[in-house]
Design a protein around this motif. Sequence first.
Motif, mmCIF file in Angstrom:
data_model
loop_
_atom_site.group_PDB
_atom_site.id
_atom_site.type_symbol
_atom_site.label_atom_id
_atom_site.label_comp_id
_atom_site.label_asym_id
_atom_site.label_seq_id
_atom_site.Cartn_x
_atom_site.Cartn_y
_atom_site.Cartn_z
ATOM 1 N N ALA A 11 0.842 -1.199 0.000
ATOM 2 C CA ALA A 11 0.000 0.000 0.000
ATOM 3 C C ALA A 11 0.877 1.249 0.000
ATOM 4 N N ALA A 12 1.968 1.202 0.745
ATOM 5 C CA ALA A 12 2.894 2.335 0.765
ATOM 6 C C ALA A 12 3.516 2.536 -0.617
ATOM 7 N N VAL A 13 3.863 1.435 -1.277
ATOM 8 C CA VAL A 13 4.407 1.537 -2.633
ATOM 9 C C VAL A 13 3.360 2.125 -3.578
ATOM 10 N N ALA A 14 2.101 1.726 -3.398
ATOM 11 C CA ALA A 14 1.021 2.270 -4.226
ATOM 12 C C ALA A 14 0.889 3.777 -4.022
ATOM 13 N N LEU A 15 1.053 4.227 -2.789
ATOM 14 C CA LEU A 15 0.998 5.669 -2.534
ATOM 15 C C LEU A 15 2.127 6.402 -3.252
ATOM 16 N N VAL A 16 3.271 5.778 -3.304
ATOM 17 C CA VAL A 16 4.378 6.372 -4.055
ATOM 18 C C VAL A 16 4.010 6.429 -5.538
ATOM 19 N N GLY A 17 3.323 5.400 -6.021
ATOM 20 C CA GLY A 17 2.869 5.409 -7.410
ATOM 21 C C GLY A 17 1.905 6.547 -7.686
ATOM 22 N N ALA A 21 3.576 11.782 -10.136
ATOM 23 C CA ALA A 21 3.599 13.040 -10.866
ATOM 24 C C ALA A 21 4.699 13.966 -10.346
ATOM 25 N N PHE A 22 5.113 13.741 -9.112
ATOM 26 C CA PHE A 22 6.194 14.528 -8.530
ATOM 27 C C PHE A 22 7.505 14.119 -9.190
ATOM 28 N N ASP A 23 8.338 15.060 -9.517
ATOM 29 C CA ASP A 23 9.606 14.768 -10.189
ATOM 30 C C ASP A 23 10.668 14.375 -9.162
ATOM 31 N N TRP A 24 10.680 13.084 -8.819
ATOM 32 C CA TRP A 24 11.602 12.579 -7.790
ATOM 33 C C TRP A 24 13.057 12.721 -8.202
ATOM 34 N N THR A 25 13.334 12.557 -9.493
ATOM 35 C CA THR A 25 14.740 12.613 -9.903
ATOM 36 C C THR A 25 15.335 13.996 -9.697
ATOM 37 N N GLN A 31 20.326 8.545 -10.272
ATOM 38 C CA GLN A 31 20.872 7.289 -9.764
ATOM 39 C C GLN A 31 20.284 6.947 -8.401
ATOM 40 N N GLN A 32 20.131 7.919 -7.527
ATOM 41 C CA GLN A 32 19.572 7.648 -6.206
ATOM 42 C C GLN A 32 18.135 7.164 -6.317
ATOM 43 N N ALA A 33 17.361 7.744 -7.227
ATOM 44 C CA ALA A 33 15.976 7.308 -7.407
ATOM 45 C C ALA A 33 15.947 5.840 -7.834
ATOM 46 N N VAL A 37 14.164 2.724 -5.694
ATOM 47 C CA VAL A 37 13.145 1.843 -6.257
ATOM 48 C C VAL A 37 13.605 0.390 -6.199
ATOM 49 N N THR A 38 14.876 0.146 -6.445
ATOM 50 C CA THR A 38 15.414 -1.211 -6.319
ATOM 51 C C THR A 38 15.286 -1.700 -4.885
ATOM 52 N N GLY A 39 15.591 -0.835 -3.926
ATOM 53 C CA GLY A 39 15.458 -1.192 -2.513
ATOM 54 C C GLY A 39 14.024 -1.542 -2.150
ATOM 55 N N ILE A 40 13.072 -0.791 -2.695
ATOM 56 C CA ILE A 40 11.660 -1.079 -2.427
ATOM 57 C C ILE A 40 11.306 -2.480 -2.923
ATOM 58 N N GLY A 41 11.747 -2.815 -4.101
ATOM 59 C CA GLY A 41 11.478 -4.152 -4.639
ATOM 60 C C GLY A 41 12.098 -5.252 -3.784
ATOM 61 N N ILE A 42 13.312 -5.035 -3.329
ATOM 62 C CA ILE A 42 13.991 -6.031 -2.494
ATOM 63 C C ILE A 42 13.272 -6.191 -1.160
#
Length: 60
Positions: A11-17, A21-25, A31-33, A37-42
């Motif tokens: 659910a937290a990942v869905a909220l990030v989705g 629209a926010f420009d995280w990069t 590279q940090q972004a 995202v890789t960390g979230i998947g792991i």
Amino acid sequence: MKGYRTLVFNAAVALVGVAQAFDWTSVLGGQQAGVIVTGIGIVGMVLRSVTTTPPLTGGK
């Protein structure tokens, strides 16, 4: 909370989705972004592997 950790995490990942629209990069850098995202998947895979209850199936 047992049995719901994975759902809460996803659910937290869905909220990030939703906030996509926010420009995280521009805030984190490209590279940090990618690393985040890789960390979230792991974390999602680790949570699923340590969860001892089955995923919810149709409200059963």
